[in-house]
Design a protein around this motif. Structure first.
Motif, short mmCIF file in Angstrom:
data_model
loop_
_atom_site.label_atom_id
_atom_site.label_comp_id
_atom_site.label_asym_id
_atom_site.label_seq_id
_atom_site.Cartn_x
_atom_site.Cartn_y
_atom_site.Cartn_z
N HIS A 108 47.13 -6.88 49.81
CA HIS A 108 46.10 -6.32 50.68
C HIS A 108 45.67 -4.93 50.21
O HIS A 108 44.48 -4.67 50.02
N GLU A 109 46.63 -4.04 50.02
CA GLU A 109 46.29 -2.67 49.66
C GLU A 109 45.74 -2.57 48.25
O GLU A 109 44.82 -1.79 47.98
N LEU A 110 46.26 -3.37 47.33
CA LEU A 110 45.75 -3.35 45.97
C LEU A 110 44.32 -3.90 45.91
O LEU A 110 43.51 -3.46 45.09
N ALA A 111 44.00 -4.82 46.81
CA ALA A 111 42.62 -5.33 46.89
C ALA A 111 41.65 -4.19 47.14
O ALA A 111 40.56 -4.14 46.56
N HIS A 112 42.04 -3.23 47.99
CA HIS A 112 41.18 -2.06 48.23
C HIS A 112 40.97 -1.26 46.95
O HIS A 112 39.86 -0.81 46.66
N ALA A 113 42.04 -1.08 46.17
CA ALA A 113 41.94 -0.32 44.93
C ALA A 113 40.97 -1.00 43.96
O ALA A 113 40.16 -0.34 43.31
N PHE A 114 41.06 -2.33 43.85
CA PHE A 114 40.18 -3.06 42.95
C PHE A 114 38.73 -3.00 43.42
O PHE A 114 37.83 -2.77 42.61
#
Length: 175
Positions: A108-114
């Motif tokens: 979930h949080e890495l999706a924001h970074a991408f």
């Protein structure tokens, strides 16, 4: 002024944190936290590979900070239910990052970074949150969520985009 203030809080909280690197991540944590980082780094790299395959590219390096719960909530005065967030760095509860839900939290949080890397600030919050939930994988939907999704899909219900943004920036207890 806000960024300087945040950097000063970060520096104070993160004094004495250890740092380790993987191919795409700099992982910072308290030196007293358990050393399960090789497994944690593998989960991060697997999530990175999945997102890179879906979106084509991602940030070259992502800083991940594992906080004790009280420090996570102090970093940006986060709500007490927050177990992670992305603000240019992945900030995660160290306890949650070691648990069974870690892959979903990381996805979930890495999706924001991408999304931020690929689209910068061009996407509304509801797109970020929807994509983050999608990346988490399957989850049980409530009956109300199923009814709402079925109604929107059939055209019987309509959700204004402005309503979606407002609900993410100013959630009520029920939201």
């Amino acid at each position: 002024a806000d960024r300087v203030s945040q950097a000063q809080r970060d520096r104070k909280i993160e004094q004495g944190y250890a740092s380790e690197r993987t191919a795409h991540f700099e992982i910072r944590r308290q030196q007293t936290q358990p050393r399960g980082l090789p497994a944690f780094g593998s989960v991060l790299e697997a999530a990175y590979a999945k997102l890179a395959g879906e979106l084509g590219s991602g940030p070259p390096t992502v800083t991940v900070i594992l906080y004790p719960e009280q420090d996570l909530h102090r970093t940006y005065n986060q709500r007490d239910w927050a177990i992670g967030f992305y603000d240019g760095r992945l900030r995660l509860s160290g306890h949650e990052a070691e648990g069974d839900a870690a892959p979903k939290l990381i996805a979930h949080e890495l999706a924001h970074a991408f999304l931020h890397y690929v689209y910068a600030y061009m996407l509304p919050i509801w797109v970020h949150e929807g994509f983050g939930q999608w990346e988490e994988g399957s989850r049980r939907r409530s009956e109300e969520e199923k009814r709402l999704e079925d109604g929107v899909a059939s055209g019987a219900l309509w959700v204004p985009l402005k309503w979606l943004d407002r609900r993410f920036t100013h959630p009520s207890g029920r939201d």
